[in-house]
Scaffold this motif. Structure first.
Motif, PDB file in Angstrom:
ATOM      1  N   GLY A  16       0.645  -1.199   0.077  1.00  0.00           N
ATOM      2  CA  GLY A  16       0.077   0.126  -0.088  1.00  0.00           C
ATOM      3  C   GLY A  16       0.927   1.264   0.172  1.00  0.00           C
ATOM      4  O   GLY A  16       0.144   1.704  -0.986  1.00  0.00           O
ATOM      5  N   THR A  17       2.032   1.187   0.938  1.00  0.00           N
ATOM      6  CA  THR A  17       2.556   2.645   0.658  1.00  0.00           C
ATOM      7  C   THR A  17       3.241   2.881   0.153  1.00  0.00           C
ATOM      8  O   THR A  17       3.619   3.769  -0.985  1.00  0.00           O
ATOM      9  CB  THR A  17       3.896   2.580   2.092  1.00  0.00           C
ATOM     10  N   HIS A  43      -0.637   6.641   5.815  1.00  0.00           N
ATOM     11  CA  HIS A  43      -1.418   5.539   4.303  1.00  0.00           C
ATOM     12  C   HIS A  43       0.090   5.203   4.802  1.00  0.00           C
ATOM     13  O   HIS A  43       0.701   5.058   3.169  1.00  0.00           O
ATOM     14  CB  HIS A  43      -1.183   7.463   3.640  1.00  0.00           C
ATOM     15  N   ASP A  82      -7.415   6.802  -0.945  1.00  0.00           N
ATOM     16  CA  ASP A  82      -6.590   5.895  -0.158  1.00  0.00           C
ATOM     17  C   ASP A  82      -8.272   4.538   0.157  1.00  0.00           C
ATOM     18  O   ASP A  82      -8.765   5.117   1.073  1.00  0.00           O
ATOM     19  CB  ASP A  82      -5.769   6.457   1.136  1.00  0.00           C
ATOM     20  N   LYS A 100      -3.964  -4.181   0.620  1.00  0.00           N
ATOM     21  CA  LYS A 100      -4.070  -4.600   1.806  1.00  0.00           C
ATOM     22  C   LYS A 100      -4.778  -6.027   1.596  1.00  0.00           C
ATOM     23  O   LYS A 100      -4.513  -6.898   0.850  1.00  0.00           O
ATOM     24  CB  LYS A 100      -4.959  -4.117   2.493  1.00  0.00           C
TER      25      LYS A 100
HETATM   26  C1  LIG Z   1      -5.289   3.292   4.394  1.00  0.00           C
HETATM   27  C2  LIG Z   1      -4.195   2.836   4.669  1.00  0.00           C
HETATM   28  N1  LIG Z   1      -3.571   3.502   3.710  1.00  0.00           N
HETATM   29  C3  LIG Z   1      -1.876   2.883   3.056  1.00  0.00           C
HETATM   30  C4  LIG Z   1      -1.412   1.381   4.186  1.00  0.00           C
HETATM   31  C5  LIG Z   1      -0.002   0.961   3.893  1.00  0.00           C
HETATM   32  O1  LIG Z   1      -0.639  -0.096   3.394  1.00  0.00           O
HETATM   33  P1  LIG Z   1       1.242  -1.132   3.524  1.00  0.00           P
HETATM   34  O2  LIG Z   1       1.401  -1.453   4.418  1.00  0.00           O
HETATM   35  O3  LIG Z   1       1.264  -2.382   2.453  1.00  0.00           O
HETATM   36  O4  LIG Z   1       2.453  -0.030   3.049  1.00  0.00           O
HETATM   37  C6  LIG Z   1      -2.430   0.657   5.108  1.00  0.00           C
HETATM   38  C7  LIG Z   1      -1.975  -0.285   6.142  1.00  0.00           C
HETATM   39  O5  LIG Z   1      -2.720  -0.335   7.436  1.00  0.00           O
HETATM   40  C8  LIG Z   1      -3.569   1.767   5.530  1.00  0.00           C
HETATM   41  O6  LIG Z   1      -4.555   1.113   6.536  1.00  0.00           O
END
Ligand SMILES: Cc1ncc(COP(=O)(O)O)c(C=O)c1O
Length: 396
Positions: free
Chosen positions: A105-106, A133, A216, A245
């Motif tokens: 996600g990040t 995020h 997001d 996710k």
């Molecule tokens: C709303 C949101 N954005 C971004 C992320 C980041 O995702 P990742 O942990 O796969 O990098 C998360 C993870 O919990 C999230 O809940």
């Protein structure tokens, strides 16, 4: 295994329970001592269809037998990734039709920030207070949690934080703003739902100022709130949607979707504007395609309202001040944060897994797999209420 876990694997808190996992299937996790746990967290919203769903496992196995990694992202046409991007386009409103696949996600958030700056030629990014995020340097810059940011400064410049769901604060979006980024439901902040009017005014203000709206959907997305993406319940069309996710049913993934025109910046201004080795990995893409198809065809989203109501009806206790969220993204708010972690731990000891939230320390996270049954909801709520009662019993 537990000793080795604490000694050799990097830890993120001093309190990790280190449960020794043996296997997981459906809505249950089994530990090495032979105990079974009902999972009300689903890998922190990363397992929409529960553990090892047969359709996802079959898709992974089929792809593993054909090919795995063949080339860095974006060079060769690989059927699972192509079909996944096409499927995502079919689920989103026009002009959101081109998807860049990454590994988390990040990373997708990082790509979104880069793309927004490149498309607009502006640098300011407006993020929300109490947003989450991700944890790479760019995503961290979008948070306003100073305690978590301070040791890593300097972070990205030109990030402004405004209040989520606050109409007055929209005035800070100006013609200098490249992008505004929001979670469609604020997760770490306590599953806060924005008002429809705020979402629509935000969208309008961005359009008026020429700023891009980035949504997001990493946590609420892929059906968890009863629609494929939560922003769709507000009749707006953002400029970029970020997912991750649960998208690959339990394998690591992130995805950034934008218009073809905007996304073309990554191939020409400059060329190779964003690159990744493993993004769009065919095995993960095959799992994601199977996940999306099963969610679409399995009728899960139609059951979200009934399951949400069952939780809300069951979670009646003087110490539960509020149940926040939507669909199967719910948080039970306690009067204070004194016992939250202890309650989660005691529930786990009794065979039901709940979890915490990042900022809202009074909250108990309830994000089960979509396959959770009504009787499993009843059982989990009974255990949770018994444990809450043991901590918040009325004085005799
Ligand atoms: C709303 C949101 N954005 C971004 C992320 C980041 O995702 P990742 O942990 O796969 O990098 C998360 C993870 O919990 C999230 O809940």
């Amino acid at each position: 295994m537990k000793d080795d876990f604490y000694q050799y694997q990097a830890q993120t808190t001093p309190y990790a329970p280190g449960m020794e996992i043996d296997h997981a299937k459906g809505n249950y996790i089994y530990d090495q001592q032979g105990r079974r746990y009902l999972d009300m967290v689903a890998g922190v919203s990363a397992l929409p269809l529960g553990h090892c769903h047969p359709v996802i496992v079959a898709a992974i196995k089929k792809q593993v037998d054909k090919y795995m990694h063949v080339m860095v992202y974006g060079e060769y046409a690989q059927d699972p990734s192509v079909q996944l991007c096409k499927k995502i386009a079919s689920l989103l409103p026009a002009p959101l039709e081109t998807t860049y696949l990454v590994n988390s996600g990040t990373e997708a958030i990082e790509a979104a920030m880069k793309l927004a700056r490149s498309v607009t030629g502006r640098s300011q990014i407006i993020a929300m207070k109490k947003a989450y995020h991700g944890n790479t340097m760019g995503s961290l810059s979008l948070m306003d949690y100073e305690e978590r940011k301070a040791p890593y400064r300097p972070l990205l410049p030109d990030i402004t934080h405004i209040n989520f769901n606050c109409l007055q604060d929209l005035k800070w979006i100006t013609t200098s703003t490249a992008a505004v980024i929001i979670e469609s439901i604020q997760g770490g902040a306590g599953f806060k739902i924005p008002s429809k009017i705020w979402m629509q005014e935000l969208s309008k203000r961005c359009k008026d100022m020429g700023a891009l709206l980035l949504i997001d959907e990493i946590q609420p997305g892929i059906g968890r709130t009863g629609s494929m993406f939560y922003f769709m319940q507000h009749q707006i069309v953002p400029d970029m949607v970020i997912t991750g996710k649960g998208l690959a049913g339990g394998l690591p993934i992130g995805a950034l979707t934008a218009s073809r025109e905007h996304m073309s910046h990554f191939k020409q201004s400059p060329m190779l504007g964003h690159i990744t080795t493993f993004g769009g990995h065919p095995v993960i893409a095959a799992a994601a395609l199977a996940t999306l198809t099963e969610i679409e065809q399995g009728g899960y989203m139609n059951e979200m309202a009934v399951k949400e109501s069952r939780f809300r009806e069951s979670l009646q206790h003087p110490a539960i001040r509020e149940v926040r969220g939507k669909g199967l993204m719910l948080a039970a708010l306690l009067p204070d944060d004194t016992y939250t972690a202890l309650i989660v731990e005691e529930c786990r000891r009794r065979g039901v897994i709940f979890f915490l939230l990042l900022y809202e320390k009074r909250a108990i996270r309830i994000t089960p797999p979509y396959s959770i049954s009504l009787s499993e909801i009843d059982y989990a709520c009974t255990i949770l209420l018994e444990v809450i009662e043991s901590f918040y019993a009325p004085a005799p």
